[in-house]
Design an enzyme around this catalytic site. Sequence first.
Site, PDB file in Angstrom:
ATOM      1  N   TYR A 189      32.917  53.045 -45.699  1.00 41.88           N
ATOM      2  CA  TYR A 189      32.991  54.481 -45.948  1.00 41.88           C
ATOM      3  C   TYR A 189      32.172  54.828 -47.193  1.00 41.88           C
ATOM      4  O   TYR A 189      32.275  54.145 -48.224  1.00 41.88           O
ATOM      5  CB  TYR A 189      34.463  54.889 -46.118  1.00 41.88           C
ATOM      6  N   ASP A 234      40.235  47.624 -45.488  1.00 40.59           N
ATOM      7  CA  ASP A 234      40.478  49.035 -45.190  1.00 40.59           C
ATOM      8  C   ASP A 234      40.703  49.107 -43.681  1.00 40.59           C
ATOM      9  O   ASP A 234      39.763  48.982 -42.894  1.00 40.59           O
ATOM     10  CB  ASP A 234      39.266  49.863 -45.634  1.00 40.59           C
TER      11      ASP A 234
HETATM   12  C1  LIG Z   1      37.497  54.100 -43.553  1.00 40.76           C
HETATM   13  C2  LIG Z   1      37.826  55.126 -44.606  1.00 40.76           C
HETATM   14  N1  LIG Z   1      38.432  54.742 -45.736  1.00 40.76           N
HETATM   15  C3  LIG Z   1      38.755  55.628 -46.709  1.00 40.76           C
HETATM   16  C4  LIG Z   1      38.450  56.979 -46.584  1.00 40.76           C
HETATM   17  C5  LIG Z   1      38.813  57.949 -47.691  1.00 40.76           C
HETATM   18  O1  LIG Z   1      39.952  58.672 -47.321  1.00 40.76           O
HETATM   19  P1  LIG Z   1      40.319  60.137 -47.835  1.00 40.76           P
HETATM   20  O2  LIG Z   1      39.354  61.102 -47.212  1.00 40.76           O
HETATM   21  O3  LIG Z   1      41.738  60.305 -47.400  1.00 40.76           O
HETATM   22  O4  LIG Z   1      40.186  60.137 -49.338  1.00 40.76           O
HETATM   23  C6  LIG Z   1      37.816  57.415 -45.420  1.00 40.76           C
HETATM   24  C7  LIG Z   1      37.485  58.854 -45.259  1.00 40.76           C
HETATM   25  O5  LIG Z   1      36.773  59.248 -44.353  1.00 40.76           O
HETATM   26  C8  LIG Z   1      37.496  56.467 -44.410  1.00 40.76           C
HETATM   27  O6  LIG Z   1      36.866  56.833 -43.263  1.00 40.76           O
END
Ligand SMILES: Cc1ncc(COP(=O)(O)O)c(C=O)c1O
Length: 407
Positions: A121, A193
């Site tokens: 991300y 993640d």
């Molecule tokens: C795989 C992944 N991890 C973390 C995040 C970050 O999350 P947030 O938008 O809730 O801060 C995202 C956001 O798109 C994501 O796709």
Amino acid sequence: MSPATPGAPSAPTQGAPTGAPAAAFATRSIHGGRTPDPTTGAILTPIHQSTTFVQDGVGEHRGYTYSRDTNPTVATLEAALGSLEGAPPAVCTATGMAATSVLCLALLSAGDRVVVGEVVYGGTTRLLRRVLSRFDVRVDAADASDPVAWRAALAEPAALCIVESPANPTLALCDLAAAAEAAHAAGARLVVDNTFLTPALQSPFEFGADVVLYSTTKSIEGHNATLGGALLSRDADLLERFRLVRKTLGAPQSPFEAWLTLRGLKTLELRMARHSSSALAVARFLAEHPAVARVAHPFLDGFPQAELARRQQRDGGGLVAVELTGGVPAAHAFVRATRCFALAENLGSAESLVTHPATMTHGDLDPAERARLGIGDGLVRLSVGLEDPADLVADLDRALAAAGGAR
Ligand SMILES: Cc1ncc(COP(=O)(O)O)c(C=O)c1O
């Protein structure tokens, strides 16, 4: 701490309804961590929308003092998530990025080295490269989908490794067991993640992960209604460090968002099954279409890492990556023409969504770097929602015809 708080969860349970043996996933997703409200019998955990909690005397309280530290509704969500992951209660944060920030501030010191999957991300990369690098944290990216490249990056010691599997937006998989082994040999902790698949479809602790991270904003809450994040670990010391940094940074989950997320959890298994079957139907349709150069879905026949997908995942998940012939003009015409698939930057919700990574989520990367990572100009990411799959296929068919005119 004195016992039972009126209206607050007592010691959170780790899975099954009280008195029952360890239960299956769907049962835990409804009952794990929850008990009926002890004051009223309400079957749902109340929203404890309160900043502070009255103390009987100095230091005499019922486990809750101030909601930046902990809150009964949030604590219930934390126990529920822990029960789904086979772990102690999670540490829930305001957003997924808050979880990543808490993770890094809790586990990294100046001089440490982080090895991160090169397709993750964009916000994760931004935090590491543009913020933490100022604090003398060295960041190296490696291809987490190639165990040889990953091991080579870990020939030098490191403190932390962060991977996604499937990765955003290419859906390339990381062999989690191999990644954990290489991380541990280099003295690093492996963080997975698991936002895309959720505990319903993949259990990173089974493959040696030290920390599992979620943006609960996505499939876990699942209704485009909240922002949230979560960190899970089986190591009590790590959880304590996460709680300290969350409280100090001021990045807790809110009670209302926690309550909505508790509701989302109840249908998580059902939703992930539907997302997965509809995504596979969509991917099969796209694979046959002449305007499509390449389609990726982990459970699609011909997916390059199909064996790993079946070994590591219980199903394929709701995301599909599709490369259109015709580059940016075709992709832009396509995302403008879809009707069921809304052009919006989220994923994992009931509503189907579409994004164009090269100009949206991954627009920060230079074009040569994007091309090397497999994020082509014509790549479109679909988050397949819960609508009728036939309607979704019809929508894509129409949008592909519109994109054809832009070629
Ligand atoms: C795989 C992944 N991890 C973390 C995040 C970050 O999350 P947030 O938008 O809730 O801060 C995202 C956001 O798109 C994501 O796709």
